[in-house]
Design a protein around this motif. Structure first.
Motif, PDB file in Angstrom:
ATOM      1  N   GLN A  33      -7.414   2.314  -4.514  1.00 58.34           N
ATOM      2  CA  GLN A  33      -6.552   3.028  -3.570  1.00 58.34           C
ATOM      3  C   GLN A  33      -6.334   4.442  -4.084  1.00 58.34           C
ATOM      4  O   GLN A  33      -6.071   4.643  -5.266  1.00 58.34           O
ATOM      5  CB  GLN A  33      -5.212   2.313  -3.415  1.00 58.34           C
ATOM      6  N   THR A  37      -2.627   8.470   3.080  1.00 60.36           N
ATOM      7  CA  THR A  37      -1.832   7.580   3.919  1.00 60.36           C
ATOM      8  C   THR A  37      -2.730   6.569   4.629  1.00 60.36           C
ATOM      9  O   THR A  37      -3.960   6.630   4.510  1.00 60.36           O
ATOM     10  CB  THR A  37      -1.081   8.392   4.988  1.00 60.36           C
ATOM     11  N   ALA A  38      -2.121   5.683   5.404  1.00 61.99           N
ATOM     12  CA  ALA A  38      -2.870   4.705   6.196  1.00 61.99           C
ATOM     13  C   ALA A  38      -3.806   5.393   7.193  1.00 61.99           C
ATOM     14  O   ALA A  38      -4.812   4.814   7.603  1.00 61.99           O
ATOM     15  CB  ALA A  38      -1.897   3.782   6.934  1.00 61.99           C
ATOM     16  N   ASN A  57       0.232   2.161  -1.522  1.00 58.94           N
ATOM     17  CA  ASN A  57      -0.855   1.529  -0.767  1.00 58.94           C
ATOM     18  C   ASN A  57      -1.180   0.154  -1.354  1.00 58.94           C
ATOM     19  O   ASN A  57      -1.375  -0.817  -0.610  1.00 58.94           O
ATOM     20  CB  ASN A  57      -2.108   2.412  -0.792  1.00 58.94           C
ATOM     21  N   GLU A  60       1.453  -2.289  -0.363  1.00 60.07           N
ATOM     22  CA  GLU A  60       1.281  -2.696   1.047  1.00 60.07           C
ATOM     23  C   GLU A  60       0.211  -3.770   1.189  1.00 60.07           C
ATOM     24  O   GLU A  60       0.378  -4.731   1.932  1.00 60.07           O
ATOM     25  CB  GLU A  60       0.917  -1.486   1.899  1.00 60.07           C
TER      26      GLU A  60
END
Length: 136
Positions: A33, A37-38, A57, A60
């Motif tokens: 990662q 951002t996503a 990340n 998540e």
């Protein structure tokens, strides 16, 4: 998930990492990662901001699999600038604890010449051991 930190007798204390971890359960391998951002956008262009995002990340992904950051048993860090990393130890510790709390799994740090994403200052991969599948 119950984990146990392994620290050989007579070794100096490990600070900010564990020498070993024992865990039992389902293994989750989290791919590297980076600090975007996503939406794959770099909002932070500094080491600390990208580190915080990369760890977030990872958290998540672990939560999406039904776990928590305390289920992480290993982190491998790839950094592009050793000097920058060493110069910001206090800030790195604070940002790490903001995301991971006082959970310190086994860790490895590797200095690399570059990462695939030119703007990335670091990449972190993780291994977690989970008690169950997300749908259980």
């Amino acid at each position: 998930m119950a984990t146990m930190t392994i620290h050989p007798e007579g070794w100096k204390p490990a600070k900010g990492y564990a020498n070993g971890m024992v865990a039992e359960g389902r293994v989750l391998f989290v791919g590297g990662q980076i600090g975007w951002t996503a939406e794959q956008v770099f909002e932070a262009h500094d080491f600390i901001g990208q580190m915080r995002q990369a760890l977030g990340n990872i958290a998540e992904v672990v939560r999406a699999a039904g776990g928590e950051v305390t289920d992480i048993v290993r982190l491998t860090w790839y950094v592009t600038d050793k000097t920058e990393y060493l110069a910001h130890q206090k800030d790195i510790g604070a940002a790490y604890r903001d995301v991971m709390g006082y959970h310190f799994p086994a860790m490895t740090m590797v200095v690399v010449s570059a990462l695939v994403e030119d703007a990335a200052k670091l990449e972190i991969e993780a291994t977690a051991v989970l008690e169950r599948f997300p749908s259980d």
